[in-house]
Design a protein around this motif. Structure first.
Motif, mmCIF file in Angstrom:
data_model
loop_
_atom_site.group_PDB
_atom_site.id
_atom_site.type_symbol
_atom_site.label_atom_id
_atom_site.label_comp_id
_atom_site.label_asym_id
_atom_site.label_seq_id
_atom_site.Cartn_x
_atom_site.Cartn_y
_atom_site.Cartn_z
ATOM 1 N N PRO A 108 17.995 -35.116 -40.177
ATOM 2 C CA PRO A 108 18.443 -33.909 -40.882
ATOM 3 C C PRO A 108 19.938 -33.941 -41.215
ATOM 4 O O PRO A 108 20.367 -33.346 -42.199
ATOM 5 N N GLN A 109 20.700 -34.671 -40.404
ATOM 6 C CA GLN A 109 22.141 -34.746 -40.673
ATOM 7 C C GLN A 109 22.426 -35.582 -41.923
ATOM 8 O O GLN A 109 23.366 -35.301 -42.664
ATOM 9 N N LEU A 110 21.595 -36.617 -42.155
ATOM 10 C CA LEU A 110 21.784 -37.454 -43.339
ATOM 11 C C LEU A 110 21.376 -36.671 -44.593
ATOM 12 O O LEU A 110 22.058 -36.712 -45.606
ATOM 13 N N GLY A 111 20.242 -35.971 -44.506
ATOM 14 C CA GLY A 111 19.838 -35.074 -45.585
ATOM 15 C C GLY A 111 19.285 -35.764 -46.823
ATOM 16 O O GLY A 111 19.481 -35.297 -47.947
ATOM 17 N N LEU A 112 18.563 -36.856 -46.634
ATOM 18 C CA LEU A 112 17.922 -37.538 -47.767
ATOM 19 C C LEU A 112 16.786 -36.660 -48.306
ATOM 20 O O LEU A 112 16.032 -36.076 -47.540
ATOM 21 N N ASP A 113 16.677 -36.582 -49.638
ATOM 22 C CA ASP A 113 15.594 -35.792 -50.240
ATOM 23 C C ASP A 113 14.330 -36.651 -50.238
ATOM 24 O O ASP A 113 14.040 -37.380 -51.184
ATOM 25 N N TYR A 114 13.567 -36.540 -49.159
ATOM 26 C CA TYR A 114 12.473 -37.465 -48.919
ATOM 27 C C TYR A 114 11.386 -37.400 -49.996
ATOM 28 O O TYR A 114 10.774 -38.410 -50.346
ATOM 29 N N ASP A 115 11.163 -36.217 -50.543
ATOM 30 C CA ASP A 115 10.097 -36.074 -51.538
ATOM 31 C C ASP A 115 10.356 -36.905 -52.795
ATOM 32 O O ASP A 115 9.446 -37.142 -53.581
ATOM 33 N N ALA A 125 25.533 -36.368 -53.222
ATOM 34 C CA ALA A 125 25.615 -37.741 -52.685
ATOM 35 C C ALA A 125 25.574 -37.724 -51.162
ATOM 36 O O ALA A 125 26.070 -36.788 -50.525
ATOM 37 N N LEU A 126 24.985 -38.753 -50.590
ATOM 38 C CA LEU A 126 24.907 -38.860 -49.131
ATOM 39 C C LEU A 126 26.279 -39.220 -48.562
ATOM 40 O O LEU A 126 27.094 -39.865 -49.222
ATOM 41 N N ASP A 127 26.500 -38.824 -47.337
ATOM 42 C CA ASP A 127 27.787 -39.013 -46.665
ATOM 43 C C ASP A 127 28.000 -40.480 -46.271
ATOM 44 O O ASP A 127 27.223 -41.033 -45.488
ATOM 45 N N GLN A 128 29.044 -41.080 -46.812
ATOM 46 C CA GLN A 128 29.352 -42.492 -46.509
ATOM 47 C C GLN A 128 29.601 -42.736 -45.019
ATOM 48 O O GLN A 128 29.506 -43.874 -44.550
ATOM 49 N N ALA A 129 29.924 -41.662 -44.303
ATOM 50 C CA ALA A 129 30.208 -41.823 -42.874
ATOM 51 C C ALA A 129 28.991 -42.349 -42.103
ATOM 52 O O ALA A 129 29.128 -42.842 -40.982
ATOM 53 N N PHE A 130 27.799 -42.267 -42.728
ATOM 54 C CA PHE A 130 26.587 -42.742 -42.045
ATOM 55 C C PHE A 130 26.421 -44.258 -42.129
ATOM 56 O O PHE A 130 25.579 -44.833 -41.444
ATOM 57 N N VAL A 131 27.209 -44.919 -42.976
ATOM 58 C CA VAL A 131 27.107 -46.380 -43.086
ATOM 59 C C VAL A 131 27.498 -47.005 -41.750
ATOM 60 O O VAL A 131 28.541 -46.675 -41.180
ATOM 61 N N GLY A 132 26.637 -47.879 -41.243
ATOM 62 C CA GLY A 132 26.892 -48.511 -39.956
ATOM 63 C C GLY A 132 26.216 -47.810 -38.794
ATOM 64 O O GLY A 132 26.145 -48.358 -37.693
ATOM 65 N N ARG A 133 25.668 -46.638 -39.060
ATOM 66 C CA ARG A 133 25.015 -45.909 -37.966
ATOM 67 C C ARG A 133 23.704 -46.585 -37.552
ATOM 68 O O ARG A 133 22.898 -46.951 -38.395
ATOM 69 N N SER A 134 23.523 -46.751 -36.260
ATOM 70 C CA SER A 134 22.265 -47.292 -35.739
ATOM 71 C C SER A 134 21.501 -46.198 -35.013
ATOM 72 O O SER A 134 22.101 -45.287 -34.446
#
Lengths: 150, 150
Positions: free
Chosen positions: A75-82, A2-11
């Protein structure tokens, strides 16, 4: 994972300006079979009260989605783009995009969810013109499909 | 009333009611149309033009850009309103890919729409709900537009 919730709100930092050209609007309108002269004829646009030809409502996606790549490829978010597919799209137009606009986009992560192993990412793109006026708000939902689910 | 408020829709707010149907339309999408949209929008994802690639990633065949389906469906609303700038809010969910075979017919997207609610008597805004199908199956979900009428 799962992606890190800490990224919510990041601009993310605003993009370099994209200058909207008349011929680009014409090309886009033709590609969607749209023949309203407000997209191609300055006089027709003026007759409707616009200072120049306006873009079809979904034209701005190319600009907002290009800006969203900063989020998708963070890269810090780490979404599996493919494994990403486009889930939802919404545009709120504060005024139509028009030729001559120099538009910058600020992308913000609005929400991160995990559903049945899929990562779901909501990105808001605030599109401003050169004077700082908010022109469009683009809401893009991306779904990174789970390896098992699909 | 701001300078950007369009007054130019050709449909009057007073003349519509909940349930008013917009003229439905069908949009043929051929492979050529997809290539053209790819160029105009800058979306060169090979799932929209290369069937070997599309099959390799698990699709039946080449599929249309979701954004092209979204743009086509919008035309039912903007043609009705007369002024594409009157479409102030537009959102869809991409529920099912539109498969586009490599023949002269391609795919057909059929779009119908009706006024779902009158939102604001002062701003003269209505909500329009759209239905888009291909081969009898819905390809867009939650497709809604807010239009400012004359």
């Amino acid at each position: 994972m799962a992606l890190d919730q800490a990224f919510v709100g990041r601009s993310y930092p605003p993009t370099d300006p994209y200058e909207v050209g008349r011929e680009k609007i014409r090309e886009f309108a033709e590609s969607i079979g749209e023949d309203n002269p407000v997209h191609t004829d300055r006089e027709a646009a003026r007759a409707l009260g616009y200072p120049d030809v306006i873009a079809p409502p979904t034209f701005v996606f190319a600009i907002s989605f290009s800006a969203a790549q900063d989020v998708v490829h963070d890269p810090q978010l780490g979404l599996d783009y493919d494994r990403v597919v486009h889930g939802d799209q919404r545009f709120v137009h504060h005024r139509p995009v028009r030729a001559g606009d120099r538009l910058t986009v600020t992308s913000t992560i609005e929400a991160i969810k995990s559903l049945a192993g899929n990562d779901i990412l909501d990105i808001r793109g605030d599109v401003h013109d050169e004077s700082g006026e908010l022109v469009v708000t683009a809401f893009t939902k991306l779904v990174s499909r789970s390896l098992e689910g699909s | 009333m701001t300078a950007h408020t369009p007054m130019t829709a050709k449909v009057a707010y007073a003349d519509v009611e909940k349930g008013t149907e917009l003229p439905p339309r069908s949009f043929p999408l051929t492979r050529g149309a997809l290539v053209r949209y790819a160029g105009a929008s800058g979306d060169f994802n090979p799932i929209h033009w290369n069937e070997d690639f599309a099959r390799k990633v698990g699709l039946e065949d080449v599929i249309a850009h979701g954004m092209l389906t979204m743009a086509s469906a919008a035309r039912v609303v903007t043609d009705w309103a007369g002024d594409p700038g009157a479409l102030i809010d537009y959102g869809v969910r991409f529920t099912r890919p539109v498969v586009v075979p490599n023949d002269e017919q391609g795919a057909l997207i059929e779009v119908s729409a009706k006024v779902a609610a009158k939102l604001d008597d002062e701003a003269r805004t209505v909500r329009v709900d759209l239905t888009a199908t291909s081969k009898g199956q819905k390809v867009l979900g939650r497709a809604q537009a807010v239009v400012r009428l004359a």
